[in-house]
Structures are given as structure tokens and as C-alpha cells.
Design a protein around this motif. Structure first.
Motif, mmCIF file in Angstrom:
data_model
loop_
_atom_site.group_PDB
_atom_site.id
_atom_site.type_symbol
_atom_site.label_atom_id
_atom_site.label_comp_id
_atom_site.label_asym_id
_atom_site.label_seq_id
_atom_site.Cartn_x
_atom_site.Cartn_y
_atom_site.Cartn_z
ATOM 1 N N ARG A 158 0.036 0.070 6.132
ATOM 2 C CA ARG A 158 -0.317 1.012 5.071
ATOM 3 C C ARG A 158 -1.527 0.525 4.289
ATOM 4 O O ARG A 158 -2.398 1.315 3.905
ATOM 5 N N PHE A 159 -1.610 -0.778 4.063
ATOM 6 C CA PHE A 159 -2.789 -1.321 3.388
ATOM 7 C C PHE A 159 -4.037 -1.174 4.262
ATOM 8 O O PHE A 159 -5.141 -0.960 3.755
ATOM 9 N N ALA A 214 2.507 -0.866 -1.870
ATOM 10 C CA ALA A 214 1.876 0.137 -1.005
ATOM 11 C C ALA A 214 2.268 1.548 -1.431
ATOM 12 O O ALA A 214 1.436 2.464 -1.438
ATOM 13 N N ARG A 215 3.543 1.732 -1.805
ATOM 14 C CA ARG A 215 4.014 3.050 -2.227
ATOM 15 C C ARG A 215 3.323 3.492 -3.518
ATOM 16 O O ARG A 215 3.021 4.673 -3.699
ATOM 17 N N ASP A 272 -0.646 4.254 -2.580
ATOM 18 C CA ASP A 272 -0.947 5.369 -1.676
ATOM 19 C C ASP A 272 -1.459 6.597 -2.421
ATOM 20 O O ASP A 272 -2.520 7.133 -2.074
ATOM 21 N N PRO A 273 -0.747 7.114 -3.439
ATOM 22 C CA PRO A 273 -1.265 8.299 -4.136
ATOM 23 C C PRO A 273 -2.561 8.041 -4.898
ATOM 24 O O PRO A 273 -3.382 8.950 -5.064
ATOM 25 N N ARG A 280 -3.807 -7.056 3.149
ATOM 26 C CA ARG A 280 -3.313 -6.717 4.490
ATOM 27 C C ARG A 280 -3.287 -7.959 5.372
ATOM 28 O O ARG A 280 -2.309 -8.214 6.089
ATOM 29 N N GLU A 339 -9.467 4.319 4.136
ATOM 30 C CA GLU A 339 -9.729 5.456 3.243
ATOM 31 C C GLU A 339 -10.693 5.068 2.126
ATOM 32 O O GLU A 339 -11.595 5.830 1.770
ATOM 33 N N VAL A 375 -5.071 5.995 -3.979
ATOM 34 C CA VAL A 375 -6.155 6.047 -3.001
ATOM 35 C C VAL A 375 -6.377 7.482 -2.529
ATOM 36 O O VAL A 375 -7.522 7.937 -2.372
ATOM 37 N N ALA A 376 -5.284 8.220 -2.309
ATOM 38 C CA ALA A 376 -5.418 9.617 -1.895
ATOM 39 C C ALA A 376 -6.129 10.440 -2.965
ATOM 40 O O ALA A 376 -6.940 11.328 -2.649
ATOM 41 N N ARG A 388 -4.602 1.305 6.358
ATOM 42 C CA ARG A 388 -5.025 2.701 6.238
ATOM 43 C C ARG A 388 -5.678 2.961 4.881
ATOM 44 O O ARG A 388 -6.651 3.709 4.788
ATOM 45 N N MET A 389 -5.153 2.323 3.831
ATOM 46 C CA MET A 389 -5.776 2.473 2.516
ATOM 47 C C MET A 389 -7.182 1.875 2.498
ATOM 48 O O MET A 389 -8.107 2.443 1.901
#
Length: 305
Positions: free
Chosen positions: A209-210, A131-132, A135-136, A181, A216, A138-139, A212-213
Motif C-alpha cells: 500500500r505504501f 497506511a489506512r 490512503d485517503p 515501504r 500516486e 494521498v487520494a 502504491r501511495m
């Protein structure tokens, strides 16, 4: 001897992590050996070429497949998210990957330091680490779409390639992130004594976190589709505007073409054919007709459409 790497000591109260390279024939032969105590279903899952994230309890263990970013040394075609297949039971975790996953070396070092006491600790750490890493990524996809939206205009048709790439990447990632997830949420609910409360908290955190990804990525996909439609509309509008200008020019010159064609015939009997001012008279008449048609179009506001 176990191929790949083995961390930890075998015995009561000990925890071992056995990681194998699925491209290694020796590793595949080791998995097929029934003396290692792997259930047939677990062996089948560990050797399956194509997988999707899932979690399936089996006896006193669990089969769980996850996807994470591939290592920078891995090149070639294939999904950006590589699979790791896991069989976890009390005291032992066996994992197989056919392509190198980013971050496994970090987990190996932490395992060497004794940070993981059971499979639940290791799987939770793996999920959080994936997830870490994602995250960037996907962002960044969202930022790319933001930049395309800000740069959108009638002259930015080249953005379609960037938008299409962002949309394709978002669809590819979402295909694995959504079931991942669900797999982590399912594992957090398993009643296994080697999954501690802290492990469940970390698994649920990674699952959130997954989630939210996934949201997104869905937004990126929808926004990319909308941007593509807007660019298509802008292109159609630009083509219509140019077609209108061409039509206006053609209509202005249509009567002039008729006049010049009429007086340009090589036949006898054309009035004032030998008069010295005939050319200038026809030219002046043509200019007046062209100016009159142009003024009519201007009065009808065709040039503003």
C-alpha cells in the motif's frame, strides 16, 4: 515506575508495550538507565530527534522507525508525518514519539484487549493503520490535481497556489513513504521467531500500500509540475495577445499622431490655416488613414493571432 504508558505483564511468555513521550524529561532519564536492558544502539535510536523510516536488526531484536499522520491536537510547524521510534524484541516493545501520532490510542485499546501477542503483531497493526490513515490523504491530493486540470484555462492563474501546495505536500509525504515501504519489506524478511507468518503477510500488505501511495505521490508531483508549466504558457500567451492589441492600436494612431502634430504646430505658413473647412478636412483625412490601417491589419489577419 515507567513514564508514559506500559501495557502487558512482565515475565516469561508475556508481552509488554512501553510507549514514551520524547518531550518528557523523566522518559529520557528512564531510557538512559542501563538497567532496563536496552542496547546502546537502541537507546541512541529512541532518543534521536530527527529520523527517517528504516529497519535495522540488532542481536535478537530490531530497530524500526515509522512515520504516520500527526494527531489532530498537534499544531505548529513541522512535517505532517510524525515519527515513532521502536525497539522490538521478544516479550517487549519500546516506542518513543516526540509528537502525538494519530491512531496510537486505538492500538492501545486493542493491546489492552489482548489482541497483540508479540511485537510482530503490534508493528504489523501499526503499519496497516498508518497506511489506512494515509490512503485517503494521498487520494485527496490526486483529486485536487484532477480539479485543477479540469478548471485550467487562461483565466485561472490563481490555481498556481493550489497546485504548488499539492506538489509541496506530495514531495513531503513521498520523502518518508518510500523509505517506509523499504523498512517494512526489510522487516518482513527478518528471521526472528517472534515475527509470525501472519505478521509477515500484514507487513508486506502495508508495504504494498505504501508502494502504491509512493507511485500516486510521484504522479501528483509530475502532474503538478506539468500544470504549472501549462499555466505559465497560458499566461505568456495572454500577455502576448494583449501586447499585440496594444501594438496594433499604436500603429493605427502613429500616422494620425504625425498628421495632428504636423498641423498642430504654432508657426506661420500652414496652408488653409484660416479656411473654415480646414478642421473637418484634417479630421476626415485622419479617419480615412486610421480606417485604412485598421483594414490592412484585418486583411493581414493580425486580429486573429
Amino acid at each position: 515506575m515507567t513514564p508514559g504508558w506500559t501495557i502487558g505483564e512482565e515475565g516469561a511468555g508475556q508481552f509488554r508495550w512501553i510507549h514514551l513521550d520524547g518531550r518528557d524529561a523523566q522518559a529520557m532519564r528512564w531510557l538512559e538507565d542501563e538497567s532496563h536492558g536496552l542496547p546502546p544502539t537502541a537507546r541512541f535510536n529512541l532518543t534521536t530527534a530527527e529520523t527517517r523510516p528504516r529497519c535495522q536488526p540488532l542481536h535478537d531484536g530490531v530497530i524500526i522507525n515509522l512515520r504516520g499522520p500527526r494527531h489532530s491536537d498537534e499544531h505548529g510547524e513541522g512535517d505532517e508525518l510524525v515519527s515513532i521510534r521502536i525497539w522490538a524484541e521478544r516479550g517487549r516493545l519500546v516506542s518513543v514519539s516526540y509528537r502525538r501520532m494519530a491512531g496510537l490510542e486505538d492500538l492501545r485499546e486493542r493491546m489492552d484487549k489482548g489482541e497483540f501477542l508479540d511485537p510482530g503483531d503490534l508493528i504489523a497493526a501499526l503499519a496497516v493503520q498508518i497506511a489506512r490513515h494515509l490512503d485517503p490523504v494521498v487520494a485527496d491530493l490526486g483529486d485536487q490535481v484532477d480539479d485543477c486540470e479540469l478548471a485550467l484555462s487562461a483565466e485561472t492563474f490563481h490555481l498556481r497556489r493550489h497546485i504548488a501546495k499539492a506538489r509541496s505536500t506530495a514531495i513531503s509525504y513521498r520523502r518518508f513513504i518510500v523509505p517506509q515501504r523499504q523498512a517494512l519489506e526489510a522487516m518482513a524478511l527478518l528471521e526472528l521467531d517472534w515475527i509470525e507468518d501472519d505478521d509477515r503477510i500484514h507487513l508486506r500488505e502495508a508495504a504494498d500500500r505504501f508502494a502504491r501511495m509512493a507511485e500516486e505521490l510521484e504522479a501528483v508531483r509530475e502532474r503538478s509540475a506539468l500544470l504549472h508549466e501549462q499555466i505559465t504558457d497560458l499566461r505568456a500567451e495572454k500577455i502576448d495577445r494583449r501586447s499585440l492589441v496594444i501594438a496594433i492600436v499604436a500603429l493605427i494612431f502613429l500616422p494620425l499622431t504625425f498628421v495632428t502634430g504636423l498641423f498642430g504646430m504654432n508657426v506661420d505658413g500652414i496652408p488653409y490655416a484660416h479656411h473654415p473647412l480646414s478642421f473637418w478636412a484634417v479630421t476626415g483625412f485622419s479617419l480615412l488613414v486610421g480606417a485604412g490601417v485598421a483594414l490592412w491589419f484585418a486583411a493581414a489577419k493580425w486580429f486573429r493571432n
